[in-house]
Write a protein that holds these residues in place. Structure first.
Motif, PDB file in Angstrom:
ATOM      1  N   GLY A   1     -50.110  17.872   8.578  1.00  0.00           N
ATOM      2  CA  GLY A   1     -51.204  16.920   8.560  1.00  0.00           C
ATOM      3  C   GLY A   1     -52.309  17.436   7.652  1.00  0.00           C
ATOM      4  N   THR A   2     -52.873  16.550   6.842  1.00  0.00           N
ATOM      5  CA  THR A   2     -53.979  16.971   5.986  1.00  0.00           C
ATOM      6  C   THR A   2     -55.138  17.465   6.849  1.00  0.00           C
ATOM      7  OG1 THR A   2     -54.706  14.691   5.956  1.00  0.00           O
ATOM      8  CG2 THR A   2     -53.451  15.439   4.069  1.00  0.00           C
ATOM      9  N   MET A   3     -55.311  16.778   7.963  1.00  0.00           N
ATOM     10  CA  MET A   3     -56.417  17.135   8.852  1.00  0.00           C
ATOM     11  C   MET A   3     -56.329  18.584   9.333  1.00  0.00           C
ATOM     12  SD  MET A   3     -58.938  15.289   9.613  1.00  0.00           S
ATOM     13  CE  MET A   3     -59.519  15.777  11.243  1.00  0.00           C
ATOM     14  N   GLU A   4     -55.119  18.985   9.697  1.00  0.00           N
ATOM     15  CA  GLU A   4     -54.924  20.345  10.197  1.00  0.00           C
ATOM     16  C   GLU A   4     -55.349  21.379   9.163  1.00  0.00           C
ATOM     17  OE1 GLU A   4     -50.602  19.855  11.223  1.00  0.00           O
ATOM     18  OE2 GLU A   4     -51.141  21.469  12.600  1.00  0.00           O
ATOM     19  N   ILE A   5     -54.925  21.147   7.922  1.00  0.00           N
ATOM     20  CA  ILE A   5     -55.204  22.122   6.873  1.00  0.00           C
ATOM     21  C   ILE A   5     -56.695  22.092   6.535  1.00  0.00           C
ATOM     22  CG2 ILE A   5     -54.556  22.893   4.554  1.00  0.00           C
ATOM     23  CD1 ILE A   5     -51.965  21.200   4.946  1.00  0.00           C
ATOM     24  N   GLU A   6     -57.246  20.897   6.520  1.00  0.00           N
ATOM     25  CA  GLU A   6     -58.683  20.775   6.271  1.00  0.00           C
ATOM     26  C   GLU A   6     -59.493  21.484   7.352  1.00  0.00           C
ATOM     27  OE1 GLU A   6     -58.001  16.479   4.096  1.00  0.00           O
ATOM     28  OE2 GLU A   6     -59.185  16.546   5.933  1.00  0.00           O
ATOM     29  N   SER A   7     -59.063  21.289   8.568  1.00  0.00           N
ATOM     30  CA  SER A   7     -59.783  21.933   9.679  1.00  0.00           C
ATOM     31  C   SER A   7     -59.717  23.448   9.537  1.00  0.00           C
ATOM     32  CB  SER A   7     -59.183  21.549  11.019  1.00  0.00           C
ATOM     33  OG  SER A   7     -59.113  20.162  11.123  1.00  0.00           O
ATOM     34  N   ALA A   8     -58.554  23.942   9.143  1.00  0.00           N
ATOM     35  CA  ALA A   8     -58.397  25.385   8.971  1.00  0.00           C
ATOM     36  C   ALA A   8     -59.348  25.882   7.884  1.00  0.00           C
ATOM     37  CB  ALA A   8     -56.958  25.719   8.605  1.00  0.00           C
ATOM     38  N   LEU A   9     -59.437  25.158   6.794  1.00  0.00           N
ATOM     39  CA  LEU A   9     -60.316  25.573   5.699  1.00  0.00           C
ATOM     40  C   LEU A   9     -61.774  25.585   6.142  1.00  0.00           C
ATOM     41  CD1 LEU A   9     -58.571  23.697   2.767  1.00  0.00           C
ATOM     42  CD2 LEU A   9     -59.068  26.153   2.802  1.00  0.00           C
ATOM     43  N   VAL A  10     -62.140  24.526   6.812  1.00  0.00           N
ATOM     44  CA  VAL A  10     -63.542  24.404   7.206  1.00  0.00           C
ATOM     45  C   VAL A  10     -63.927  25.459   8.248  1.00  0.00           C
ATOM     46  CG1 VAL A  10     -65.249  22.834   8.228  1.00  0.00           C
ATOM     47  CG2 VAL A  10     -63.607  21.969   6.578  1.00  0.00           C
TER      48      VAL A  10
END
Ligand code: 7RM
Length: 656
Positions: free
Chosen positions: A540-549
């Motif tokens: 999920g894009t969200m998962e990776i984005e959350s990890a980055l943030v």
């Protein structure tokens, strides 16, 4: 995801007929036979499945009602009593299959092992008894975090045997990802190994489990059962951690299979969505057993003498349905391989095929594309003449890769089954039946009997032939997911509300775009949402984005997939930084590492692009569609009027 382009589909007219030799001996022998079967199932799906359930499976007690459909909640074989471990093991023991190879395992540094049905049954019974000793009871969730060794399958079957739903977490996931899944499922016990082999290195699985459980971060977990595989030093927490080889000493190998309600939960398997945390996809027992049994039998055209090999990891649905449950329910010989394709061993798959005389081979387009890169001299140097049938799964296969597979691996003699399905569907939904349905490179061809698939617009109306639309299923099928674990509402929202029910008829929305050609063949175009598929694994894009943030330097992140020849998609992350940070190569490296730590190596971004701002709609939503074009180096097409600030996009374009 490298969906075939519209051009390549419209110009793809090649049609490959199965040989008469193949068709004559096949389970389903002609297009006419398929069509008859399909029409019969369509006219009365409930009667169709009931007949097969009666014929093909053992039931401790027959059902009262075949289907109870309260959209979107289905119950199949209501009040039927069944155990999938019994169907996979016990019922073969009274036949000649007792001493047939059930599981052939090819391990990494030259190890191998073969278990007959009688031996596998023994192992499973002992494992189940150890689970019971550790307090596992019917209904308790067990986490399985394992390398690709026989004990992974043994643990799954042992859970099924005593009615403890398993949740297998892929061994490539990080401690954090494991912890989230154990907590969501409230797992009482974790089965793991000291380590596993992956691409010439040891994965420290037990260390990851320790990290996941540290500071009581997964409080439901009471015990950890550890299988010895790599023999490196690990910490064993007294009272919590136990060696499998210790506990099995003196343990009885008598463990009758628990009669389960057909609708009892068999497993939870987590899958990424476009928003929010991963979804726990719930599958139940009877319907899943029937559907994986029938699809394995007809699609892989099983014969009792076959050696069947599916290269997936048991951490994914393909491993559940088509390494473990489907093949064993049919009494087949299923091969399990610990290795993975890699440059250091470019012939590894072909060696395994030669060594065991594999007849049926099922892999992913991403693996095929990797092998194409390594050169055809590798497969050419091995004897692949035992192969009779090839399969692919996971993403759309581009016609070039299909042709290479057909020619170089299949020797132009093996049909290819391009199988479309999902974690949620439990089993294969759209696929050729290899003796019956002529294939076209890049098309998954036609729905399995009993599957009323269609391509519709957002109002639920079928679109015209060759027009793109949403892939849906019109009638419940036995192995459909039952719900999102602990979240019926999310289940309804995600799969049943995008497309409005017409006349009270609910459509299952798969989240894929597709078109159907004049011959009724389906061409799957890939996800319509923001899920990225890296080497066939959905992220999920969200998962990776959350990890980055979650990293202190990152203010905001938007992640998109960029078409990649080998992996399907590569992850490109657009990142804005907190004001006291500035872009650097070092920071890029650090952020990649951070994502790997948070989610796992699969999610490592290929590129990180620093930017001052991200393109957003007026309501504040990031427009990933634009970023996707940018990452792919394409012209920005389509509507940009909803952009809040055009200059953001212009700036990004200048920088690229
Ligand atoms: C089995 C599996 C599901 C998603 C699905 C599609 C894509 C899978 C094909 C395919 C085109 C195929 N489960 N997909 N198989 N696309 N042709 N033959 O992969 O839950 O991990 O992924 O994968 O987008 O929705 S999954």
């Amino acid at each position: 995801m490298t969906a075939p382009t519209i051009e390549s589909i419209l110009h793809e007219n090649r049609l490959f007929q199965p040989s008469s030799e193949f068709s004559n001996q096949a389970q389903i022998k002609s297009l006419q036979d398929y069509e008859q079967l399909y029409e019969r199932a369509k006219a009365d799906p409930v009667a169709f499945w009931a007949e097969l359930a009666e014929q093909e499976l053992h039931w401790f007690q027959k059902w009262d009602q075949v289907l109870d459909w309260q959209p979107p909640f289905a119950k199949w074989f209501v009040n039927g009593k069944i155990n999938i471990s019994y169907n996979c093991l016990d019922r073969h023991l009274t036949t000649w299959r007792r001493n047939k190879a059930a599981l052939i395992w090819e391990g990494e540094p030259g190890d191998s092992r073969t278990l007959t049905y009688a031996q596998l049954h023994r192992e499973v019974c002992q494992f189940a008894n150890v689970l019971k000793e550790l307090g596992i009871k019917k209904g308790d969730v067990v986490g399985i975090y394992m390398p690709m060794i026989p004990e992974a399958a043994i643990a799954m079957l042992a859970c099924a045997r005593i009615g403890a739903p398993h949740t297998v977490v892929f061994g490539g996931f990080s401690a954090e990802a494991l912890r989230d899944r154990l907590n969501d499922g409230k797992a009482k016990l974790v089965v793991t190994a000291d380590g596993g082999w992956r691409k010439d290195a040891i994965v420290p699985l037990k260390d990851q489990v320790d990290k996941a459980l540290d500071d009581n971060a997964a409080p439901s977990v009471e015990n950890v059962l550890v299988v010895q595989r790599t023999h490196q030093r690990i910490h064993m927490e007294p009272g919590r951690d136990h060696w499998w080889h210790d506990l099995r000493q003196g343990i009885s190998s008598d463990c009758p299979a628990e009669p389960m309600d057909s609708e009892d939960m068999l497993f939870i398997l987590y899958t990424s969505g476009s928003t929010g945390k991963p979804k726990g996809v719930v599958h139940s027992t009877g319907g899943y057993n029937l559907y994986t049994h029938m699809t394995t039998k007809w699609i892989f055209d099983l014969r009792d003498t076959d050696v069947y090999w599916c290269t997936a990891d048991v951490g994914w649905i393909t491993g559940h349905s088509y390494i473990v449950y489907g093949p064993l329910s049919n009494g087949a010989t299923t091969l399990m391989y610990e290795g993975a394709p890699r440059n250091s061993n470019p012939g590894c798959f072909w060696d395994v095929i030669e060594k065991y005389g594999v007849n049926i081979f099922y892999t992913a387009p991403t693996a095929i594309r990797a092998f194409i890169k390594m050169g055809e001299h590798h497969p050419k140097a091995r004897d692949l003449s035992s192969l009779r049938l090839l399969g692919t799964v996971g993403e759309p296969i581009n016609p070039e890769a299909w042709m290479w597979y057909y020619r170089v691996i299949g020797g132009e003699r093996c049909p290819i089954v391009d199988t479309w399905w999902q974690t949620e569907t439990g089993g294969i939904m759209i696929t050729p039946l290899p003796g019956a349905i002529p294939t076209k490179p890049g098309s998954a061809t036609r729905p399995f009997p009993g599957i009323l698939a269609d391509v519709v617009d957002l109002d639920g109306h079928p679109v015209k032939d060759n027009e793109g639309g949403y892939l849906v299923v019109r009638h419940p099928w036995p192995s459909m997911m039952r719900t999102v674990y602990g979240d019926d509402d999310r289940f309804r929202r995600t799969y049943w509300e995008h497309i409005a029910p017409i006349d009270g008829q609910y459509l299952y929305f798969a989240g894929d775009g597709a078109r159907r050609d004049d011959d009724g063949y389906f061409w799957v175009m890939g996800r319509v949402d923001d899920v990225i598929s890296v080497s066939g694994h959905r992220l999920g894009t969200m998962e990776i984005e959350s990890a980055l943030v979650s990293h202190g330097a990152v203010a905001e992140a938007a992640v998109v997939g960029k078409p990649d020849e080998i992996k399907g998609e590569e992850i490109v992350a657009f990142v804005t930084l907190e004001s006291n940070y500035s872009p650097s190569e070092e920071l890029e490296k650090e952020l990649k590492k951070h994502v790997v730590q948070e989610i796992g190596a699969l999610a490592r971004p290929g590129q990180i692009r620093f930017s001052d701002a991200l393109p957003k709609t007026r309501s504040g939503k990031i427009m990933r569609r634009l970023l996707r074009s940018l990452a792919a180096g394409q012209e920005i097409a389509g509507d940009t009027s909803t952009l809040e600030d055009r200059s953001v996009l212009d700036k990004l374009r200048e920088d690229s």
